[in-house]
Design an enzyme around this catalytic site. Structure first.
Site, PDB file in Angstrom:
ATOM      1  N   ASP A  41      38.944  55.340  47.738  1.00 15.15           N
ATOM      2  CA  ASP A  41      40.115  55.500  48.748  1.00 15.15           C
ATOM      3  C   ASP A  41      40.573  57.011  49.021  1.00 15.15           C
ATOM      4  O   ASP A  41      40.860  57.306  50.166  1.00 15.15           O
ATOM      5  CB  ASP A  41      41.364  54.439  48.819  1.00 15.15           C
ATOM      6  CG  ASP A  41      41.696  54.453  47.363  1.00 15.15           C
ATOM      7  OD1 ASP A  41      41.432  55.360  46.561  1.00 15.15           O
ATOM      8  OD2 ASP A  41      42.857  53.917  47.205  1.00 15.15           O
TER       9      ASP A  41
ATOM     10  N   LYS B 251      42.609  44.587  38.975  1.00 12.55           N
ATOM     11  CA  LYS B 251      43.364  43.799  40.389  1.00 12.55           C
ATOM     12  C   LYS B 251      43.015  42.441  40.403  1.00 12.55           C
ATOM     13  O   LYS B 251      42.911  41.744  41.501  1.00 12.55           O
ATOM     14  CB  LYS B 251      42.828  44.513  41.652  1.00 12.55           C
ATOM     15  CG  LYS B 251      43.285  46.238  41.675  1.00 12.55           C
ATOM     16  CD  LYS B 251      43.009  46.546  42.914  1.00 12.55           C
ATOM     17  CE  LYS B 251      42.803  48.125  42.658  1.00 12.55           C
ATOM     18  NZ  LYS B 251      42.544  48.950  43.916  1.00 12.55           N
TER      19      LYS B 251
END
Length: 498
Positions: A230, A195
């Site tokens: 997550d 990312k």
């Protein structure tokens, strides 16, 4: 009639005939092109086919790969990572807990005040902080000092009524959504950044250790109680609200799943079995692959041109990062071979990832009689104007095929998890409820995707088993879930227990 008049009439008639022939040829040519466009669509639809029988094979393959991944490291494309989370929230948790959710160019700091069974979440507050670009490629100390400084400022806003008991250390749950090799409930080494991050001196280091040092440098008395990703956070958040939650799935830009496994069913676990008898497994299911997956030439080309060819095949077929790109690739072929947008391929259509999934979702959901949303998106994003209604309908069909395949494969993956847990059928009339917590922008905002996924789930499970299975949206699970896990793995639990 004079010779001149006759001659003029003949010339005129010839011109009319020539013009008519031109129209006929143009119609034949355009109908030939349209037939080619329809032929590409039909072939694509067939290749993307997901009949129930095929989806059941996908679910079976998922179960087989889960067994293989639990048996040994590297035994499967599914990593089946042991999360070390064995105490999921029960609702009894009390006190003030923090969470740090780092998953991209922004991070969030959260404060959650838990009041036990009666009061549940008394109050929650959070703040979102943007990471300056230079810190994403700087040093580890600079990045974590910036994060710890923001955390310290947030802690300083505690009200008089909300603070930890005297003599207690503040505790934090750390959601870290980058590839990590977990070594305990509160430690894990960074495998690589993704990312847009490239902080080289963090790679191979314990990210909790890096954060802890920065917290100390910031003069904050705080302990990192848990390190989770997550999906595990979403599972914890779901379980807190509903004790029947057995698995969590994220369907967003990327996709992943986690579930609660029996600790004795993990051959590669060599430690002491946890008292709870349970262990949360982070599947990393985006890397699943099987010969039963309906791959097309467009998927293969997308994969070949990606940063990780041969990896994350399941993710590339079902997640929000890729659905719009698959639509673009199909339209590109139609533009090249059937000239659906005119004699030249629109330059913008050639740009990879220009058509994002929120755009294809908006086109797919267009209910206006003249498909005005489709026309607007084509004009604004691809600079294609003057499209016919017939062509706009064709584009909606492409969006539908891509979304339907992704949704149905997602459902097959969930059935694979339920099958591994023996919850895909009703045994001896028992009524064990199984809830799957879902989160992610794709699931939340792409209504047709969500509806198709849920309907496919019931179709594959059958009426009787479906009565015991439920799907629940677990909002913002990754953040609050980390705080809840800090509470359920608090160093003070043993002290409080009678």
């Amino acid at each position: 009639m004079g010779k001149v008049a006759v001659g003029a009439a003949v010339v005129c008639a010839a011109a009319v005939c020539a013009a008519a022939a031109l129209v006929v040829r143009h119609r034949m040519k355009s109908s030939g092109k349209w037939a080619r466009a329809l032929s590409i669509l039909k072939e694509f639809e067939e290749k993307c086919g997901t009949p129930s029988s095929n989806l059941k094979q996908v679910a079976d393959a998922m179960t087989v790969e889960m067994h293989a991944g639990l048996a040994s490291e590297g035994g499967s494309k599914l990593k089946m990572i042991i999360s070390y989370v064995h105490n999921l929230p029960t609702g009894d948790e009390k006190g003030l807990f923090y969470a740090l959710d780092l998953g991209g160019t922004n991070f969030r700091v959260l404060r959650v005040h838990l009041g036990g069974k009666e009061s549940r979440v008394v109050k929650q507050e959070f703040e979102e902080v943007s990471i300056p670009a230079h810190l994403m490629t700087g040093s580890s100390d600079e990045l974590f000092d910036y994060i710890a400084s923001a955390l310290a400022k947030f802690v300083a806003t505690e009200s008089d009524s909300q603070h930890v008991s005297p003599g207690r250390q503040r505790e934090l749950g750390f959601t870290f959504s980058f590839p990590v090799r977990q070594t305990s409930i509160s430690s894990g080494t960074l495998i690589k950044w993704t990312k847009g991050f490239s902080v080289e001196d963090t790679v191979g280091q314990d990210v909790v250790g890096e954060l802890t040092k920065a917290i100390e440098r910031a003069g904050l008395d705080m302990r990192v109680a848990v390190l989770v990703n997550d999906t595990v956070g979403t599972l914890a958040g779901g379980r807190y609200n509903n004790p029947d939650v057995a698995a969590a799935v994220i369907l967003g830009t990327g996709t992943n799943a986690a579930y609660v496994e029996h600790a004795h069913a993990i051959p590669k676990w060599h430690g002491l079995l946890p008292k709870s008898g349970e262990m949360v497994i982070n599947m990393e299911w985006g890397n699943f692959r099987s010969s039963n997956l309906p791959l097309t030439e467009y998927d293969q080309a997308l994969d070949a041109g990606s940063l990780n060819p041969g990896e994350q095949i399941f993710e590339k077929m079902i997640s929000g990062m890729y659905l719009g790109e698959i639509v673009r690739r199909v339209l590109c072929k139609m533009a090249e071979e059937a000239a659906i947008f005119g004699d030249t391929v629109p330059p913008k259509l050639k740009i990879p990832f220009i058509l994002r999934t929120p755009n294809t979702s908006a086109m797919h959901h267009d209910t206006s009689p003249d498909l005005k949303v489709v026309a607007t998106k084509l004009k604004d994003i691809l600079e294609i104007s003057n499209t016919s209604l017939k062509l706009r309908k064709l584009i909606v069909e492409v969006c539908d095929i891509v979304a339907t395949r992704g949704a149905r494969l997602s459902a097959a993956g969930i059935v694979g998890i339920l099958k591994k847990l023996g919850r895909d059928t009703v045994k001896d009339g028992e009524k064990q409820k199984s809830v799957v917590a879902l989160d992610g922008g794709l699931y939340e905002h792409y209504t047709k995707f969500r509806t198709c996924m849920e309907n496919t789930l019931w179709e594959l499970l059958g009426e009787e088993a479906s009565e015991n299975i439920a799907v629940e949206h677990s909002m913002d699970g990754s953040g609050i879930g980390a705080a809840l896990l800090a509470a359920s793995h608090s160093q003070y639990i043993e002290v409080e227990e009678p």
